[in-house]
Design a protein around this motif. Structure first.
Motif, PDB file in Angstrom:
ATOM      1  N   PRO A 216     -37.381 -45.277  68.130  1.00 36.67           N
ATOM      2  CA  PRO A 216     -37.925 -46.558  67.654  1.00 36.67           C
ATOM      3  C   PRO A 216     -36.901 -47.693  67.772  1.00 36.67           C
ATOM      4  CG  PRO A 216     -37.230 -45.235  65.793  1.00 36.67           C
ATOM      5  CD  PRO A 216     -37.050 -44.373  67.025  1.00 36.67           C
ATOM      6  N   ARG A 217     -37.399 -48.927  67.788  1.00 36.66           N
ATOM      7  CA  ARG A 217     -36.519 -50.107  67.805  1.00 36.66           C
ATOM      8  C   ARG A 217     -35.832 -50.293  66.445  1.00 36.66           C
ATOM      9  NH1 ARG A 217     -38.309 -56.356  69.190  1.00 36.66           N
ATOM     10  NH2 ARG A 217     -36.409 -57.321  68.391  1.00 36.66           N
ATOM     11  N   TYR A 218     -36.548 -49.980  65.370  1.00 38.18           N
ATOM     12  CA  TYR A 218     -36.029 -50.125  64.007  1.00 38.18           C
ATOM     13  C   TYR A 218     -36.213 -48.822  63.239  1.00 38.18           C
ATOM     14  CZ  TYR A 218     -36.387 -55.272  64.423  1.00 38.18           C
ATOM     15  OH  TYR A 218     -36.251 -56.585  64.804  1.00 38.18           O
ATOM     16  N   ALA A 219     -35.355 -48.624  62.269  1.00 38.93           N
ATOM     17  CA  ALA A 219     -35.546 -47.591  61.256  1.00 38.93           C
ATOM     18  C   ALA A 219     -35.171 -48.220  59.916  1.00 38.93           C
ATOM     19  CB  ALA A 219     -34.680 -46.372  61.541  1.00 38.93           C
ATOM     20  N   LYS A 220     -35.851 -47.821  58.869  1.00 35.52           N
ATOM     21  CA  LYS A 220     -35.524 -48.276  57.522  1.00 35.52           C
ATOM     22  C   LYS A 220     -35.300 -47.055  56.652  1.00 35.52           C
ATOM     23  CE  LYS A 220     -38.107 -51.423  55.577  1.00 35.52           C
ATOM     24  NZ  LYS A 220     -39.229 -52.307  55.172  1.00 35.52           N
ATOM     25  N   ILE A 221     -34.308 -47.165  55.795  1.00 32.26           N
ATOM     26  CA  ILE A 221     -34.006 -46.060  54.883  1.00 32.26           C
ATOM     27  C   ILE A 221     -33.446 -46.655  53.598  1.00 32.26           C
ATOM     28  CG2 ILE A 221     -31.702 -45.734  55.880  1.00 32.26           C
ATOM     29  CD1 ILE A 221     -31.999 -42.729  55.262  1.00 32.26           C
ATOM     30  N   GLN A 222     -33.736 -46.000  52.493  1.00 33.67           N
ATOM     31  CA  GLN A 222     -33.118 -46.382  51.237  1.00 33.67           C
ATOM     32  C   GLN A 222     -32.144 -45.284  50.853  1.00 33.67           C
ATOM     33  OE1 GLN A 222     -35.528 -48.032  48.140  1.00 33.67           O
ATOM     34  NE2 GLN A 222     -34.063 -47.470  46.545  1.00 33.67           N
ATOM     35  N   ILE A 223     -30.886 -45.682  50.626  1.00 37.46           N
ATOM     36  CA  ILE A 223     -29.852 -44.762  50.171  1.00 37.46           C
ATOM     37  C   ILE A 223     -29.334 -45.309  48.849  1.00 37.46           C
ATOM     38  CG2 ILE A 223     -27.621 -43.706  50.674  1.00 37.46           C
ATOM     39  CD1 ILE A 223     -28.278 -44.040  53.663  1.00 37.46           C
ATOM     40  N   GLU A 224     -29.416 -44.479  47.818  1.00 39.97           N
ATOM     41  CA  GLU A 224     -29.148 -44.933  46.453  1.00 39.97           C
ATOM     42  C   GLU A 224     -30.097 -46.122  46.193  1.00 39.97           C
ATOM     43  OE1 GLU A 224     -26.325 -44.053  44.106  1.00 39.97           O
ATOM     44  OE2 GLU A 224     -26.032 -42.222  45.227  1.00 39.97           O
ATOM     45  N   ASP A 225     -29.561 -47.290  45.812  1.00 42.79           N
ATOM     46  CA  ASP A 225     -30.409 -48.461  45.547  1.00 42.79           C
ATOM     47  C   ASP A 225     -30.385 -49.470  46.690  1.00 42.79           C
ATOM     48  OD1 ASP A 225     -30.985 -47.425  43.017  1.00 42.79           O
ATOM     49  OD2 ASP A 225     -29.191 -48.337  42.148  1.00 42.79           O
ATOM     50  N   LEU A 226     -29.834 -49.083  47.816  1.00 45.27           N
ATOM     51  CA  LEU A 226     -29.646 -50.009  48.935  1.00 45.27           C
ATOM     52  C   LEU A 226     -30.664 -49.744  50.036  1.00 45.27           C
ATOM     53  CD1 LEU A 226     -27.600 -52.269  49.684  1.00 45.27           C
ATOM     54  CD2 LEU A 226     -26.323 -50.526  50.924  1.00 45.27           C
ATOM     55  N   LYS A 227     -31.458 -50.765  50.358  1.00 44.79           N
ATOM     56  CA  LYS A 227     -32.413 -50.675  51.466  1.00 44.79           C
ATOM     57  C   LYS A 227     -31.704 -51.106  52.748  1.00 44.79           C
ATOM     58  CE  LYS A 227     -36.441 -51.701  48.649  1.00 44.79           C
ATOM     59  NZ  LYS A 227     -37.481 -52.710  48.383  1.00 44.79           N
TER      60      LYS A 227
ATOM     61  N   SER B 232     -10.616 -53.601  70.365  1.00 46.05           N
ATOM     62  CA  SER B 232     -10.793 -52.561  69.339  1.00 46.05           C
ATOM     63  C   SER B 232     -10.561 -51.179  69.941  1.00 46.05           C
ATOM     64  CB  SER B 232     -12.200 -52.647  68.735  1.00 46.05           C
ATOM     65  OG  SER B 232     -13.188 -52.408  69.711  1.00 46.05           O
ATOM     66  N   SER B 233     -10.488 -50.192  69.075  1.00 45.77           N
ATOM     67  CA  SER B 233     -10.349 -48.793  69.489  1.00 45.77           C
ATOM     68  C   SER B 233     -11.708 -48.118  69.440  1.00 45.77           C
ATOM     69  CB  SER B 233      -9.403 -48.055  68.538  1.00 45.77           C
ATOM     70  OG  SER B 233      -8.120 -48.617  68.593  1.00 45.77           O
ATOM     71  N   ARG B 234     -11.811 -46.957  70.066  1.00 48.69           N
ATOM     72  CA  ARG B 234     -13.013 -46.137  69.926  1.00 48.69           C
ATOM     73  C   ARG B 234     -13.183 -45.845  68.438  1.00 48.69           C
ATOM     74  NH1 ARG B 234     -11.367 -41.171  72.386  1.00 48.69           N
ATOM     75  NH2 ARG B 234     -13.453 -40.456  71.872  1.00 48.69           N
ATOM     76  N   SER B 235     -14.396 -46.035  67.917  1.00 54.53           N
ATOM     77  CA  SER B 235     -14.541 -45.927  66.464  1.00 54.53           C
ATOM     78  C   SER B 235     -15.949 -45.553  66.031  1.00 54.53           C
ATOM     79  CB  SER B 235     -14.159 -47.251  65.804  1.00 54.53           C
ATOM     80  OG  SER B 235     -15.076 -48.276  66.174  1.00 54.53           O
ATOM     81  N   TYR B 236     -16.023 -45.187  64.754  1.00 57.71           N
ATOM     82  CA  TYR B 236     -17.268 -45.060  64.015  1.00 57.71           C
ATOM     83  C   TYR B 236     -16.947 -45.510  62.596  1.00 57.71           C
ATOM     84  CZ  TYR B 236     -15.478 -40.549  62.239  1.00 57.71           C
ATOM     85  OH  TYR B 236     -14.731 -39.566  61.660  1.00 57.71           O
ATOM     86  N   ALA B 237     -17.974 -45.606  61.755  1.00 60.74           N
ATOM     87  CA  ALA B 237     -17.760 -46.087  60.393  1.00 60.74           C
ATOM     88  C   ALA B 237     -18.231 -45.051  59.381  1.00 60.74           C
ATOM     89  CB  ALA B 237     -18.504 -47.394  60.173  1.00 60.74           C
ATOM     90  N   VAL B 238     -17.561 -45.039  58.241  1.00 62.37           N
ATOM     91  CA  VAL B 238     -18.001 -44.237  57.094  1.00 62.37           C
ATOM     92  C   VAL B 238     -18.288 -45.221  55.962  1.00 62.37           C
ATOM     93  CG1 VAL B 238     -17.372 -42.501  55.383  1.00 62.37           C
ATOM     94  CG2 VAL B 238     -16.688 -42.199  57.788  1.00 62.37           C
ATOM     95  N   ALA B 239     -19.553 -45.251  55.558  1.00 66.07           N
ATOM     96  CA  ALA B 239     -19.970 -46.121  54.459  1.00 66.07           C
ATOM     97  C   ALA B 239     -20.162 -45.269  53.214  1.00 66.07           C
ATOM     98  CB  ALA B 239     -21.265 -46.837  54.814  1.00 66.07           C
ATOM     99  N   MET B 240     -19.549 -45.681  52.130  1.00 66.23           N
ATOM    100  CA  MET B 240     -19.758 -45.033  50.831  1.00 66.23           C
ATOM    101  C   MET B 240     -20.680 -45.955  50.033  1.00 66.23           C
ATOM    102  SD  MET B 240     -18.112 -42.262  51.222  1.00 66.23           S
ATOM    103  CE  MET B 240     -18.156 -41.552  49.584  1.00 66.23           C
ATOM    104  N   ILE B 241     -21.854 -45.431  49.696  1.00 64.95           N
ATOM    105  CA  ILE B 241     -22.851 -46.236  48.996  1.00 64.95           C
ATOM    106  C   ILE B 241     -22.994 -45.704  47.580  1.00 64.95           C
ATOM    107  CG2 ILE B 241     -25.274 -46.947  48.955  1.00 64.95           C
ATOM    108  CD1 ILE B 241     -25.235 -46.693  52.037  1.00 64.95           C
ATOM    109  N   ASP B 242     -22.795 -46.598  46.624  1.00 61.47           N
ATOM    110  CA  ASP B 242     -22.900 -46.269  45.207  1.00 61.47           C
ATOM    111  C   ASP B 242     -23.830 -47.294  44.576  1.00 61.47           C
ATOM    112  OD1 ASP B 242     -22.572 -45.266  42.682  1.00 61.47           O
ATOM    113  OD2 ASP B 242     -20.467 -45.832  42.487  1.00 61.47           O
ATOM    114  N   GLY B 243     -25.035 -46.879  44.257  1.00 63.39           N
ATOM    115  CA  GLY B 243     -26.035 -47.822  43.759  1.00 63.39           C
ATOM    116  C   GLY B 243     -26.408 -48.790  44.855  1.00 63.39           C
TER     117      GLY B 243
END
Length: 154
Positions: free
Chosen positions: A61-72, A133-144
């Motif tokens: 799909p072009r878009y995906a939506k997800i809610q993780i904790e309280d964050l859409k 930049s360097s080759r990378s990925y991200a780690v997001a910590m979601i709390d609420g």
């Protein structure tokens, strides 16, 4: 608190997908922001994925939506935002989809910002970085509804 691994733009270098899963075994979610150019859909199993402008051979799909904790969260590749009014167009999309965070790729440059209550995350490229930049990925910590991000170099 949830750990979310966000990656993008591996452009057919499929081994990196498994490598990142091994590097982050405790992740709650894996999100791919497009241009995987995966040769087989099975390579993306276990990931929330969207199509990039180079994902011709795989139905995503072009878009995906997800809610993780309280964050859409809205996930898209980002090729339709252009370069000159990119931030404004991203904000319009977030409001249209009733989300507070946007995960996107396309530029191959890692970036994280918060503006007017919205989060914007681009993990960069796992294989073809740009802009010094360097080759990378991200780690997001979601709390609420709060998100902290760390970029990981490969």
């Amino acid at each position: 608190m949830k750990k979310v691994v966000v990656l993008s733009d591996n452009h057919g270098f499929d081994d990196i997908l498994d490598e990142i899963k091994i590097l982050e075994p405790d992740a709650d979610y894996f999100i791919h922001c497009g241009d995987s150019e995966a040769r087989r859909r099975q390579l993306l199993d276990g990931m929330i994925c969207v199509a990039g402008n180079n994902d011709w051979g795989i139905d995503l799909p072009r878009y995906a939506k997800i809610q993780i904790e309280d964050l859409k969260i809205l996930i898209t590749h980002g090729q339709y935002y252009g370069y000159f009014s990119r931030q404004q167009l991203m904000e319009v999309d977030l409001k249209k989809h009733d989300c507070q965070a946007l995960f996107s790729g396309h530029t191959h440059i890692p970036d994280f910002s918060e503006k007017d209550g919205f989060y914007f995350l681009n993990p960069g490229s796992t294989t073809l970085p740009r802009g010094g930049s360097s080759r990378s990925y991200a780690v997001a910590m979601i709390d609420g509804s709060h998100m902290d991000v760390e970029f990981k170099e490969l």
